[in-house]
Design an enzyme around this catalytic site. Structure first.
Site, PDB file in Angstrom:
ATOM      1  N   GLN A   1       0.866  -1.372  -0.080  1.00 10.07           N
ATOM      2  CA  GLN A   1       0.001   0.309   0.232  1.00 10.07           C
ATOM      3  C   GLN A   1       1.051   0.930  -0.082  1.00 10.07           C
ATOM      4  OE1 GLN A   1      -2.580  -0.742   3.710  1.00 10.07           O
ATOM      5  NE2 GLN A   1      -3.503  -2.429   2.411  1.00 10.07           N
TER       6      GLN A   1
ATOM      7  N   HIS B   1      -0.393  -0.130   5.966  1.00 12.57           N
ATOM      8  CA  HIS B   1      -0.671   0.237   6.787  1.00 12.57           C
ATOM      9  C   HIS B   1      -0.070   1.978   6.642  1.00 12.57           C
ATOM     10  CE1 HIS B   1      -4.016  -1.904   8.439  1.00 12.57           C
ATOM     11  NE2 HIS B   1      -4.060  -2.541   6.864  1.00 12.57           N
TER      12      HIS B   1
ATOM     13  N   GLU C   1     -13.851   3.282   9.977  1.00  6.46           N
ATOM     14  CA  GLU C   1     -14.896   4.188  11.145  1.00  6.46           C
ATOM     15  C   GLU C   1     -14.713   5.717  10.290  1.00  6.46           C
ATOM     16  OE1 GLU C   1     -13.390   2.340  15.224  1.00  6.46           O
ATOM     17  OE2 GLU C   1     -12.851   4.231  14.510  1.00  6.46           O
TER      18      GLU C   1
ATOM     19  N   TYR D   1      -9.445   6.750  20.846  1.00  2.79           N
ATOM     20  CA  TYR D   1     -10.448   6.019  18.912  1.00  2.79           C
ATOM     21  C   TYR D   1     -10.278   4.353  19.557  1.00  2.79           C
ATOM     22  CZ  TYR D   1     -10.871  10.593  18.112  1.00  2.79           C
ATOM     23  OH  TYR D   1     -11.323  12.610  18.649  1.00  2.79           O
TER      24      TYR D   1
ATOM     25  N   TYR E   1      -8.734 -10.871   9.792  1.00  4.21           N
ATOM     26  CA  TYR E   1      -8.944 -11.787   8.622  1.00  4.21           C
ATOM     27  C   TYR E   1      -8.853 -13.470   8.687  1.00  4.21           C
ATOM     28  CZ  TYR E   1      -7.955  -6.815   6.561  1.00  4.21           C
ATOM     29  OH  TYR E   1      -7.976  -5.585   6.475  1.00  4.21           O
TER      30      TYR E   1
END
Length: 368
Positions: free
Chosen positions: A84, A146, A240, A250, A261
């Site tokens: 990513q 991430h 979210e 949070y 997963y």
């Protein structure tokens, strides 16, 4: 048939009580602004109708008002393009008209040690000059997942950036000394503001503004209220939408509405004291990407609404905001069947959408 399928998709994907609106392609007209982009990610608006777009493969390109895409601009820092990672967001300095400064977020390093980084540069006609690295997330992590990387300037001229938890390092989101799984706040030169919520504490990284996040790829500031909205990917479910408050936890991975997963629980808890609940969550995941708030005149019926790209559901999700809460949701652009990477509101009041992939496009939504 398409509208029925979209409603079935939405039916399992929101908090209980949220009104689900049918798709209505008659609300807007879609035109292609530019195409042939390699994994486009970030988008911002230059004077005279030009755009700047990042390609995750490592290129920054200008898009002229007529849709002509430039060759890659020179001076862009080398990026770690894997998983990513790559070249992520691009934002302009609030005083860009005078100083021509742009900010890039990107993955830096290699497989064994990489991190999200911010570089500041001066934009010229064909490239970047005065490129300076002003912030690097610590500690580094292994592998290519991430990164977060969404950026936004606050009204006071400070810069926010989201950081991912590094996937295999998710416990670090609760570690205040680490900058993984956080929102960070810095000045435009990379220094830390004195009024950050944890400044002066030896056990907290001073740049940390909020914490307990997984992989936040959407960030926007409401110019009318100053509210800061962020969204983040959950694992299997548990995406979210959050309203950010400095210093607040949070919850990830201690509380979550998602499953691992493997099918196992990440945590048995969805709520605990001193951990903030999301404004909205999605089960199953829509894979949110890009986030914009509409404060313009071209679509008066959308005033104050949020727009979220949905990679998995292949549409833009309009969130009808009433008194700071999500009152209803509606899919846009589902008729195209394309993965959505980013959503922005242009200075012309139109909605600009970036599609994902090796042949990405920039689309413009105008009133019919």
């Amino acid at each position: 048939m398409l509208r029925a399928l979209l409603l079935l998709t939405l039916a399992g994907a929101t908090q209980a009580g949220t009104v689900l609106l049918p798709a209505d392609p008659d609300q807007y007209r879609v035109t292609t602004v530019a195409e042939g982009l390699s994994h486009p990610w970030g988008l911002t608006f230059l004077p005279a109708g030009e755009l700047l777009v990042t390609e995750r493969t490592g290129s920054l390109r200008r898009v002229a008002a007529d849709g002509t895409v430039s060759e890659p601009l020179s001076g862009v820092p080398a990026v770690y393009f894997a998983g990513q990672g790559g070249l992520l967001d691009v934002v302009l300095h609030p005083d860009f008209a005078a100083n021509r400064r742009v900010y890039l977020s990107y993955a830096h390093g290699d497989f064994a040690a990489n991190a999200t980084r911010i570089a500041r540069a001066t934009l010229g006609d064909t490239g970047l000059t005065d490129v300076t690295v002003i912030f690097t997330v610590a500690p580094t992590k292994e592998a290519g997942q991430h990164y977060g990387g969404a950026m936004a300037f606050l009204a006071d001229g400070t810069l926010l950036m989201t950081t991912g938890d590094g996937f295999d390092y998710r416990e670090q989101a609760q570690n205040p000394a680490a900058m993984l799984g956080k929102t960070i706040r810095i000045r435009d030169d990379g220094s830390v503001p004195d009024d950050n919520p944890f400044v002066g504490r030896a056990d907290v990284a001073p740049a940390v503004w909020t914490y307990g996040h997984r992989n936040p790829q959407g960030l926007t500031v409401d110019p009318a209220t100053g509210r800061v909205y962020q969204h983040e990917h959950g694992p299997r479910g548990g995406d979210e939408l959050n309203l950010l408050t400095p210093g607040v936890n949070y919850g990830w991975p201690v509380i979550t509405y998602g499953m691992d997963y493997s099918g196992a629980y990440v945590s048995p808890f969805t709520a605990l004291p001193d951990m903030e609940q999301p404004l909205e969550y999605w089960v199953p995941s829509i894979a949110p990407s890009g986030l914009a708030i509409y404060r313009a005149d071209a679509f008066p019926q959308w005033q104050g609404d949020l727009f979220v790209g949905a990679l998995v559901d292949r549409h833009v999700r309009r969130l009808d905001m009433e008194d700071g809460a999500v009152a209803a949701q509606q899919p846009l652009l589902g008729e195209l069947g394309e993965r959505i990477r980013n959503v922005k509101v242009g200075p012309d009041g139109f909605l600009y959408v970036v599609t994902d992939g090796s042949e990405g496009r920039i689309l413009r939504l105008t009133p019919p």
